[in-house]
Design an enzyme around this catalytic site. Structure first.
Site, PDB file in Angstrom:
ATOM      1  CG  MET A 289      -2.977   7.081  -1.936  1.00 18.82           C
ATOM      2  SD  MET A 289      -3.046   5.285  -2.059  1.00 18.82           S
ATOM      3  CE  MET A 289      -4.789   4.968  -2.298  1.00 18.82           C
TER       4      MET A 289
ATOM      5  CG  ASP B  20      -2.798   1.734  -4.012  1.00 21.50           C
ATOM      6  OD1 ASP B  20      -3.701   1.016  -4.483  1.00 21.50           O
ATOM      7  OD2 ASP B  20      -2.453   1.700  -2.809  1.00 21.50           O
TER       8      ASP B  20
ATOM      9  CG  ASP C 179      -3.616  -1.869   0.579  1.00 29.24           C
ATOM     10  OD1 ASP C 179      -2.948  -0.838   0.437  1.00 29.24           O
ATOM     11  OD2 ASP C 179      -4.080  -2.531  -0.368  1.00 29.24           O
TER      12      ASP C 179
ATOM     13  CG  HIS D 278       0.106  -2.657  -2.429  1.00 27.25           C
ATOM     14  ND1 HIS D 278       0.990  -1.594  -2.474  1.00 27.25           N
ATOM     15  CD2 HIS D 278      -1.055  -2.152  -1.927  1.00 27.25           C
ATOM     16  CE1 HIS D 278       0.388  -0.497  -2.019  1.00 27.25           C
ATOM     17  NE2 HIS D 278      -0.853  -0.808  -1.671  1.00 27.25           N
TER      18      HIS D 278
ATOM     19  CG  MET E 202      -3.361   3.639   3.813  1.00 26.42           C
ATOM     20  SD  MET E 202      -4.445   2.705   2.723  1.00 26.42           S
ATOM     21  CE  MET E 202      -3.606   1.124   2.773  1.00 26.42           C
TER      22      MET E 202
ATOM     23  CB  SER F  77      -3.895  -4.305  -3.549  1.00 22.73           C
ATOM     24  OG  SER F  77      -4.600  -4.205  -2.332  1.00 22.73           O
TER      25      SER F  77
ATOM     26  CG  HIS G  96      -0.271   1.824   1.072  1.00 21.09           C
ATOM     27  ND1 HIS G  96      -1.391   1.881   0.261  1.00 21.09           N
ATOM     28  CD2 HIS G  96      -0.108   3.075   1.576  1.00 21.09           C
ATOM     29  CE1 HIS G  96      -1.879   3.107   0.276  1.00 21.09           C
ATOM     30  NE2 HIS G  96      -1.130   3.847   1.076  1.00 21.09           N
TER      31      HIS G  96
ATOM     32  CG  MET H 132      -6.264   0.010   5.570  1.00 24.57           C
ATOM     33  SD  MET H 132      -7.823   0.019   4.665  1.00 24.57           S
ATOM     34  CE  MET H 132      -7.228  -0.208   2.987  1.00 24.57           C
TER      35      MET H 132
HETATM   36  C1  DX5 Z   1      -6.889   1.537  -1.090  1.00 27.95           C
HETATM   37  C2  DX5 Z   1      -5.674   0.664  -1.108  1.00 27.95           C
HETATM   38  C3  DX5 Z   1      -5.450   0.018  -2.404  1.00 27.95           C
HETATM   39  C4  DX5 Z   1      -6.586  -0.861  -2.865  1.00 27.95           C
HETATM   40  C5  DX5 Z   1      -6.628  -0.828  -4.355  1.00 27.95           C
HETATM   41  O1  DX5 Z   1      -6.991   2.148   0.140  1.00 27.95           O
HETATM   42  O2  DX5 Z   1      -4.513   1.412  -0.782  1.00 27.95           O
HETATM   43  O3  DX5 Z   1      -4.210  -0.680  -2.428  1.00 27.95           O
HETATM   44  O4  DX5 Z   1      -6.462  -2.185  -2.433  1.00 27.95           O
HETATM   45  O5  DX5 Z   1      -7.729  -1.559  -4.777  1.00 27.95           O
HETATM   46  P1  DX5 Z   1      -8.349  -1.368  -6.223  1.00 27.95           P
HETATM   47  O6  DX5 Z   1      -7.260  -1.766  -7.197  1.00 27.95           O
HETATM   48  O7  DX5 Z   1      -9.510  -2.305  -6.224  1.00 27.95           O
HETATM   49  O8  DX5 Z   1      -8.722   0.068  -6.373  1.00 27.95           O
HETATM   50 ZN    ZN Z   2      -2.501   0.416  -1.135  1.00 27.87          ZN
END
Ligand code: DX5
Ligand code: ZN
Length: 219
Positions: free
Chosen positions: A135, A173, A33, A31, A66, A6, A64, A35
């Site tokens: 998740m 994740d 993320d 990956h 969010m 990630s 991903h 947001m």
């Molecule tokens: C959280 C993300 C994850 C995050 C995981 O909202 O979707 O992908 O980066 O990070 P770690 O592995 O540090 O929990």
């Molecule tokens: Zn993620």
């Protein structure tokens, strides 16, 4: 086991170099993320950033989302170069429509479930889904701890997929570490996302090998 690091825990000022380093270390997935500050409290990057990094990387872009009402941006993320687009079941009123749209646009469709969201949210969609993301933390931030009941949820999803004869991958994740990765794979996961437990421990080739060894030892 596929490891999808990630980028949330990478150096955002050096994304091109980070992607090159992952590829050189033998990783095949990465990956992203995304947001929006509404679905989750944090804000990260959007399609323009992914698009500008697409030409420098051959990695499989696992995106991903969010974000609230992701259907507004699916075409933007696919044209930016996402290979797989994952939408949260909780973020749209019309999940089947969003999944069908991702496939129509030419990317692999996936659905993410927050820790408390039941598996029934994806039960009827499995034949259409390349992947379900379980998740194991509440999304928004890296570095949180794995929520224990998610282990049972992964086992139940494995049983549901196998019972249907579907080929859907299970991704996990949040809070994935060297210590718990073997148990997560034993529970049925195919793809592990790791942020802080990966990027915090360079060199990446050695860390990747350590995850593979831990999973192999735990089989
Ligand atoms: C959280 C993300 C994850 C995050 C995981 O909202 O979707 O992908 O980066 O990070 P770690 O592995 O540090 O929990
Ligand atoms: Zn993620």
């Amino acid at each position: 086991m596929i490891l999808s690091p990630s980028l949330l825990s990478s150096d955002f000022g050096r994304l091109a170099e980070e992607l090159a380093a992952l590829e050189a270390a033998g990783l095949s997935w990465v990956h992203w993320d995304v947001m929006d500050g509404l679905f989750v409290p944090n804000i990260t990057i959007g399609p323009l950033v992914i698009k500008s990094l697409r030409p420098v990387s051959k990695l499989f872009f696992d995106v991903h989302l969010m974000i609230e009402r992701p259907e507004r941006y699916l075409a933007d993320f696919v044209s930016a170069g996402a290979d797989l687009v994952c939408v949260h079941a909780e973020s749209t009123h019309h999940l089947e429509r969003a999944v069908a749209e991702i496939a129509r646009l030419g990317a692999k469709p996936a659905v993410a479930l927050n820790p408390a969201t039941p598996l029934s949210a994806v039960e009827y969609l499995l034949p259409q889904l390349s992947m379900v993301l379980v998740m194991s933390v509440n999304p928004g931030f890296g570095g949180q701890s794995f929520i224990g009941f998610c282990m049972e949820k992964i086992r139940s999803l494995r049983a549901m997929i196998d019972a249907q004869g579907a080929e859907t991958l299970i991704q996990v994740d949040g809070g994935v570490t060297l210590e718990n990765c073997a148990e997560i794979v034993r529970a049925g996961a195919d793809v592990l996302v790791s942020g802080s437990a990966f990027f915090g421990f360079p060199p990446y080739a050695e860390r990747f090998a350590a995850f593979n060894r831990a999973v192999e030892a735990g089989r």
